[in-house]
Enzyme design. Sequence first.
Site, PDB file in Angstrom:
ATOM      1  N   ARG A 283       2.431 -18.518 -17.356  1.00 14.54           N
ATOM      2  CA  ARG A 283       2.069 -17.464 -18.144  1.00 14.54           C
ATOM      3  C   ARG A 283       0.369 -17.637 -18.317  1.00 14.54           C
ATOM      4  O   ARG A 283       0.054 -18.359 -17.824  1.00 14.54           O
ATOM      5  CB  ARG A 283       2.935 -17.794 -19.725  1.00 14.54           C
ATOM      6  CG  ARG A 283       3.407 -18.790 -19.696  1.00 14.54           C
ATOM      7  CD  ARG A 283       2.287 -19.625 -20.453  1.00 14.54           C
ATOM      8  NE  ARG A 283       1.183 -19.142 -20.597  1.00 14.54           N
ATOM      9  CZ  ARG A 283      -0.093 -20.060 -21.409  1.00 14.54           C
ATOM     10  NH1 ARG A 283      -0.517 -21.152 -20.452  1.00 14.54           N
ATOM     11  NH2 ARG A 283      -1.030 -19.699 -21.910  1.00 14.54           N
ATOM     12  N   GLY A 284      -0.443 -16.974 -19.370  1.00 14.13           N
ATOM     13  CA  GLY A 284      -1.349 -16.923 -18.859  1.00 14.13           C
ATOM     14  C   GLY A 284      -2.183 -16.060 -18.196  1.00 14.13           C
ATOM     15  O   GLY A 284      -1.729 -15.706 -16.865  1.00 14.13           O
ATOM     16  N   ALA A 285      -3.674 -15.342 -18.763  1.00  8.63           N
ATOM     17  CA  ALA A 285      -3.553 -13.627 -17.767  1.00  8.63           C
ATOM     18  C   ALA A 285      -3.734 -13.823 -16.165  1.00  8.63           C
ATOM     19  O   ALA A 285      -3.142 -13.965 -15.331  1.00  8.63           O
ATOM     20  CB  ALA A 285      -5.283 -12.954 -18.575  1.00  8.63           C
TER      21      ALA A 285
ATOM     22  N   ARG B 213       5.248  -7.998 -16.929  1.00  8.74           N
ATOM     23  CA  ARG B 213       4.166  -7.847 -17.612  1.00  8.74           C
ATOM     24  C   ARG B 213       3.221  -7.044 -17.628  1.00  8.74           C
ATOM     25  O   ARG B 213       2.550  -6.884 -17.355  1.00  8.74           O
ATOM     26  CB  ARG B 213       4.188  -9.175 -18.862  1.00  8.74           C
ATOM     27  CG  ARG B 213       4.970 -10.361 -18.782  1.00  8.74           C
ATOM     28  CD  ARG B 213       4.710 -11.887 -19.047  1.00  8.74           C
ATOM     29  NE  ARG B 213       3.995 -11.541 -20.666  1.00  8.74           N
ATOM     30  CZ  ARG B 213       3.203 -12.350 -21.242  1.00  8.74           C
ATOM     31  NH1 ARG B 213       3.138 -14.103 -20.891  1.00  8.74           N
ATOM     32  NH2 ARG B 213       4.115 -12.491 -22.395  1.00  8.74           N
TER      33      ARG B 213
ATOM     34  N   GLN C 110       2.327 -21.549 -27.966  1.00  9.11           N
ATOM     35  CA  GLN C 110       1.867 -21.858 -26.388  1.00  9.11           C
ATOM     36  C   GLN C 110       0.205 -23.487 -26.617  1.00  9.11           C
ATOM     37  O   GLN C 110       0.055 -24.063 -25.973  1.00  9.11           O
ATOM     38  CB  GLN C 110       0.778 -20.759 -26.139  1.00  9.11           C
ATOM     39  CG  GLN C 110       1.975 -20.159 -25.154  1.00  9.11           C
ATOM     40  CD  GLN C 110       2.501 -18.717 -26.335  1.00  9.11           C
ATOM     41  OE1 GLN C 110       2.575 -19.600 -27.053  1.00  9.11           O
ATOM     42  NE2 GLN C 110       2.573 -17.590 -25.176  1.00  9.11           N
TER      43      GLN C 110
ATOM     44  N   ASP D 193      -7.144 -11.422 -22.164  1.00 15.64           N
ATOM     45  CA  ASP D 193      -5.362 -11.115 -21.592  1.00 15.64           C
ATOM     46  C   ASP D 193      -6.055  -9.799 -21.191  1.00 15.64           C
ATOM     47  O   ASP D 193      -5.995  -9.124 -20.149  1.00 15.64           O
ATOM     48  CB  ASP D 193      -4.018 -10.618 -22.485  1.00 15.64           C
ATOM     49  CG  ASP D 193      -3.719 -12.236 -22.640  1.00 15.64           C
ATOM     50  OD1 ASP D 193      -3.894 -12.745 -23.418  1.00 15.64           O
ATOM     51  OD2 ASP D 193      -2.676 -12.286 -21.389  1.00 15.64           O
TER      52      ASP D 193
ATOM     53  N   ASN E 257      -5.467 -10.308 -27.262  1.00 14.64           N
ATOM     54  CA  ASN E 257      -5.239 -11.626 -26.460  1.00 14.64           C
ATOM     55  C   ASN E 257      -4.165 -11.856 -27.624  1.00 14.64           C
ATOM     56  O   ASN E 257      -3.515 -11.545 -28.660  1.00 14.64           O
ATOM     57  CB  ASN E 257      -5.929 -12.931 -26.847  1.00 14.64           C
ATOM     58  CG  ASN E 257      -6.852 -14.316 -26.472  1.00 14.64           C
ATOM     59  OD1 ASN E 257      -5.514 -14.609 -25.162  1.00 14.64           O
ATOM     60  ND2 ASN E 257      -6.577 -15.919 -27.206  1.00 14.64           N
ATOM     61  N   LYS E 258      -3.062 -13.169 -27.428  1.00 17.36           N
ATOM     62  CA  LYS E 258      -2.461 -13.569 -28.128  1.00 17.36           C
ATOM     63  C   LYS E 258      -2.185 -14.009 -29.324  1.00 17.36           C
ATOM     64  O   LYS E 258      -3.649 -13.602 -30.463  1.00 17.36           O
ATOM     65  CB  LYS E 258      -2.285 -15.322 -27.853  1.00 17.36           C
ATOM     66  CG  LYS E 258      -1.347 -15.912 -28.876  1.00 17.36           C
ATOM     67  CD  LYS E 258       0.753 -15.561 -28.622  1.00 17.36           C
ATOM     68  CE  LYS E 258       0.895 -15.352 -26.988  1.00 17.36           C
ATOM     69  NZ  LYS E 258       2.065 -14.804 -25.693  1.00 17.36           N
TER      70      LYS E 258
HETATM   71  O1  MRU Z   1       2.327 -14.951 -23.434  1.00 13.01           O
HETATM   72  P1  MRU Z   1       0.902 -16.109 -22.612  1.00 13.01           P
HETATM   73  O2  MRU Z   1       1.098 -17.312 -22.689  1.00 13.01           O
HETATM   74  O3  MRU Z   1       0.501 -15.457 -21.083  1.00 13.01           O
HETATM   75  O4  MRU Z   1      -0.310 -15.370 -23.699  1.00 13.01           O
HETATM   76  C1  MRU Z   1      -1.630 -15.440 -22.574  1.00 13.01           C
HETATM   77  C2  MRU Z   1      -2.835 -15.988 -23.103  1.00 13.01           C
HETATM   78  O5  MRU Z   1      -2.657 -14.873 -24.339  1.00 13.01           O
HETATM   79  C3  MRU Z   1      -4.235 -16.465 -23.302  1.00 13.01           C
HETATM   80  O6  MRU Z   1      -4.870 -16.898 -23.923  1.00 13.01           O
HETATM   81  C4  MRU Z   1      -4.682 -15.620 -22.278  1.00 13.01           C
HETATM   82  O7  MRU Z   1      -3.576 -15.316 -21.463  1.00 13.01           O
HETATM   83  C5  MRU Z   1      -5.912 -16.129 -21.291  1.00 13.01           C
HETATM   84  S1  MRU Z   1      -5.683 -17.460 -20.921  1.00 13.01           S
HETATM   85  C6  MRU Z   1      -6.724 -17.522 -19.943  1.00 13.01           C
END
Ligand code: MRU
Length: 350
Positions: A49-51, A92, A201, A242, A252-253
């Site tokens: 996970r994470g963009a 996603r 997270q 994201d 973002n999250k």
């Molecule tokens: O649902 P996730 O864990 O994929 O969400 C991740 C985030 O919101 C991060 O802050 C974002 O992807 C940036 S990662 C460098």
Amino acid sequence: MIKACITTVNWQKGRLRILDQTLLPNQVRFISCPRVNQVHEAIRNLRVRGAPAIGVCAGWGVYLGMKHSQAKNREAFLKELTRVTSYLATSRPTAVNLFWALRRMKNAGGYERKTPFDVKKAKKILYEEARRIELEDKELCRRIGRFGQKLLRSGDTVLTHCNAGSLATAGTGTALSLIYEAKRKGKRLHVIADETRPLLQGARLTAWELMQNKIPVTLICDSMAGALMAQGKINKIVVGADRIAANGDTANKIGTYSVAVLAKHHNIPFFVAAPVSTFDFSTSDGSHIPIEERHADEIRNGFGNWTAPKKVPVHNPAFDVTPHELITAIVTDRGVFYPPFQQSLQALKQ
Ligand code: MRU
């Protein structure tokens, strides 16, 4: 150079190797994904996970989906390629890095239209493009860190939300890359990690990652951030992204927006850190960013325990949008951008 403590995603001995983040911090276990459907599953279920990390996996996922292609001509190959990229696109919806990587792979697969088609060569080109996406991501992280560390001073207490560190990229991270680079420069920093409900997270990943890297970190529940800001205990905020729209609005999250509003109220700088692959100039503003709605049980039954009535209706958006007015600066691999973003971000289009 900063070294990420652990490699989250990489191609090794003909396989895609992913650190299964659903098991952290209790177990450090890598999974190997030999097929595209396993890559889809890993992205969908947040094993990776994470963009940026999602983008890197998507690149390799396309290669895995095409690796055994027997296509006899370019049309057949491109048809298969479209099927594979469309399939991965359903994993996603919010992180634009996924679609960015799929587009790159698709463009690479449509190589040199004038030369005779050769399936082996076509597959090699896909392999090389996936490799490039992975290696570039490492470099983008380094550059973000170098530009962004200048915004941090020794003695700062920096709040971050979710995980935008090495666990979210193929390199040292985006938001956390600033911290690692500042530390390398000898600055003393303390990080406050928001727990980040519902999937934790911040607690499971950021706290763990920072401890691995010997960065002082204190974990708080999301609802505590405001009180700490009011007490003057937080003086900078850095988060990842994201998807960033053309006007700077940033997805973002979930919970990031609340942090940004609190930061504005308490006059605390709010920084977003992201690579070029996270910008979506085809989206004019945040209202058009698709927000993923995840399963209700992530809230009712987090980590195997019923914490709410089994049938209570739930709303579970995984992301929110922070309006550009609340953002002090956006740190990218091409420098730090300030408002008005509609104008300043134009430079990233070239
Ligand atoms: O649902 P996730 O864990 O994929 O969400 C991740 C985030 O919101 C991060 O802050 C974002 O992807 C940036 S990662 C460098």
